[in-house]
Design an enzyme around this catalytic site. Structure first.
Site, mmCIF file in Angstrom:
data_model
loop_
_atom_site.group_PDB
_atom_site.id
_atom_site.type_symbol
_atom_site.label_atom_id
_atom_site.label_comp_id
_atom_site.label_asym_id
_atom_site.label_seq_id
_atom_site.Cartn_x
_atom_site.Cartn_y
_atom_site.Cartn_z
ATOM 1 N N SER A 74 23.385 34.528 67.872
ATOM 2 C CA SER A 74 22.986 35.589 68.803
ATOM 3 C C SER A 74 23.721 35.422 70.137
ATOM 4 O O SER A 74 24.961 35.455 70.157
ATOM 5 C CB SER A 74 21.467 35.580 68.972
ATOM 6 O OG SER A 74 21.015 36.766 69.570
ATOM 7 N N ASP A 83 19.952 42.613 59.572
ATOM 8 C CA ASP A 83 19.715 42.261 60.976
ATOM 9 C C ASP A 83 19.208 43.490 61.717
ATOM 10 O O ASP A 83 19.916 44.496 61.820
ATOM 11 C CB ASP A 83 21.026 41.752 61.599
ATOM 12 C CG ASP A 83 20.858 41.256 63.029
ATOM 13 O OD1 ASP A 83 19.781 41.464 63.616
ATOM 14 O OD2 ASP A 83 21.822 40.664 63.556
ATOM 15 N N HIS A 96 18.203 38.543 61.276
ATOM 16 C CA HIS A 96 18.980 38.061 62.416
ATOM 17 C C HIS A 96 19.001 36.541 62.516
ATOM 18 O O HIS A 96 20.030 35.942 62.837
ATOM 19 C CB HIS A 96 18.377 38.644 63.699
ATOM 20 C CG HIS A 96 19.142 38.321 64.947
ATOM 21 N ND1 HIS A 96 20.374 38.872 65.230
ATOM 22 C CD2 HIS A 96 18.841 37.499 66.001
ATOM 23 C CE1 HIS A 96 20.805 38.415 66.399
ATOM 24 N NE2 HIS A 96 19.899 37.575 66.882
#
Length: 473
Positions: free
Chosen positions: A279, A371, A406
């Site tokens: 991320s 995601d 994610h």
């Protein structure tokens, strides 16, 4: 030496000083009617699978298998599945289908992969392991009939047919954990065990490991990388020690200093390191690869190809973050935030795109196709196209995992589809389904280890080290 290592490994995992539950047994502590639950191995590294079986049931008997585990804050996570014993009175979760519960069908690691907050806990809690020197303690039980999670948590549920304790370690015996305060750099260094004499006792490939906007210092991936033969620096960049409490403008100098620190370590070989980031940590990893020549291998997991949230200063240049289009944020009736579409298209702001074509690094982009937080597949393809358009001479690839969300982490980390996020002050959806996400974590971890071994190789020693790890662990 090989026998000595294996002996120490067995002693460490079976009689670990970290476990306060007494001696670990693979036998049931309560066995009415001779029912026995077996988990093999009873104690292992966290990225390893186990077999789960139940013996001594009546043929065709309905039972509920339950697993529970607490995080570093004492929050209880649990999972359960309904099974029907085969004609010999056995349940082998690798062969029989779950008929209900937290998952259905054949899912050998489902009891661990589908752990969620217990009914009496806040349901949007993400599992965090802060104390990596202690194993995760998983309690497994077998109950009569097909029960719900509410019934399983009821004080009148009754005695289980069988129960056992299973330990899952982040650190193999001999891994060193060293807190780091070097200049402005804050983090924790994990070094592989000296017991790997067969691999030359080091030095080892160096890796810098970063996570996202949760902040603080997350050490569990670095601990596992060290258990697999890498000198790994878990690097904090905000909300830790004397670092800024909130995300602020970044300066590449901080990350250059982190690389300098890692390369100075006697047990790190070569003139280059790897970086892995998830991320927000992913776009920082891309920036490190673009602007720090000593980065030779870069792995990013579900991230943007521009700075996200806050910009990055690189000497006289400043790379601005993409503007957020808040009208694209959707909030469900239950107050869950869907933020996947919040970032602008980076092609509208090419000055923000990280110039990864200037890098000296190999690239691996890991993407969860489900995601729901970042358009990670879109960003990864833009990066891939950019490298191809520049005839980039080094290795680069995108690996996409269907049904993964994610938060792709090392294997058998509990899947978190939704959790509370401080930036929104609301729960945020991450995506993924437990079975597909668990499988993706296994496949992605294997990809990560192989990628780092290849692109941080030191001739023959790295392949020998790989073999040594396989033979010992």
């Amino acid at each position: 030496m090989h026998r000595s290592f294996c002996s120490q490994l067995k002693t460490y995992f079976i009689q670990t000083k970290c476990c306060s539950l007494g001696a670990v047994s693979n036998m049931s502590s309560a066995q009415p009617k001779g029912v026995e639950m077996v988990v093999e191995p009873v104690s292992c590294l966290h990225d390893e699978p186990v077999s789960i079986r139940v013996h001594g049931l009546n043929p065709g008997q309905d039972v509920t298998l339950q697993a529970s585990m607490k995080d570093s804050k004492g929050i209880n996570f649990l999972s359960y599945a309904h099974y029907r014993a085969d004609s010999s009175g056995q349940v082998d979760v690798s062969k029989l289908e779950s008929l209900g519960g937290h998952y259905k069908g054949i899912f050998p690691m489902g009891l661990i992969g589908s752990l969620v907050p217990a009914p009496n806990e806040y349901k949007y809690t993400r599992f965090f392991k802060r104390d990596v020197e202690n194993p995760n303690i998983v309690k497994m039980t077998v109950h009569k009939g097909h029960l719900s999670d509410e019934a399983l948590c009821s004080p009148v549920v009754g005695e289980p047919l069988a129960t056992l304790t299973h330990l899952r370690h982040y650190m193999s015996p001999g891994v060193q954990r060293i807190p780091v305060r070097f200049g402005k750099v804050r983090g924790c260094l994990f070094l592989p065990p000296d017991l790997y004499i067969i691999a030359g006792n080091g030095p080892f490939p160096g890796v810098i490991d970063m996570f996202g906007s949760a902040g603080g210092l997350l050490e569990y991936r670095s601990a596992q990388l060290a258990s697999r033969g890498f000198a790994s620096l878990a690097l904090a960049f905000f909300a830790y020690d004397d670092l800024p409490k909130h995300l602020e403008e970044f300066n590449i100098a901080y990350f250059e200093e982190a690389v300098e620190f890692l390369l100075k370590q006697e047990k790190v070989f070569g003139d280059g390191v790897g970086v892995i980031g998830t991320s927000k940590g992913g776009d920082l990893a891309l920036s490190m690869a673009a602007f720090i020549p000593s980065v030779h291998a870069c792995i990013v997991i579900n991230c943007c190809n521009t700075p996200s949230v806050k910009g990055l200063r690189v000497r006289d240049c400043f790379y601005t973050p993409l503007n957020h289009v808040f009208r694209n944020v959707r909030v469900s009736d239950e107050g869950v935030v869907f933020g996947k579409e919040i970032a602008q298209d980076p092609r509208l702001h090419p000055e923000s795109i990280i110039p990864i074509e200037k890098s000296q690094s190999a690239f691996l982009f890991l993407v969860g196709s489900d995601d729901q937080n970042v358009k990670s597949e879109f960003f990864a393809q833009l990066s891939y196209q950019r490298l191809r358009d520049h005839s980039y001479p080094k290795h680069y690839e995108v690996s996409s995992y269907p049904g993964a969300g994610h938060l792709i982490e090392p294997p058998y980390s509990p899947h978190t589809p939704i959790s509370f996020h401080n930036s929104y002050a609301l729960p945020l959806i991450w995506g993924g389904t437990s079975k597909h996400h668990t499988l993706a974590q296994v496949q992605a971890w294997s990809k990560v280890l192989d990628f780092l071994r290849v692109h941080l190789a030191k001739g023959e020693s790295i392949s020998k080290h790989k073999c040594a790890l396989k033979s010992h662990l």
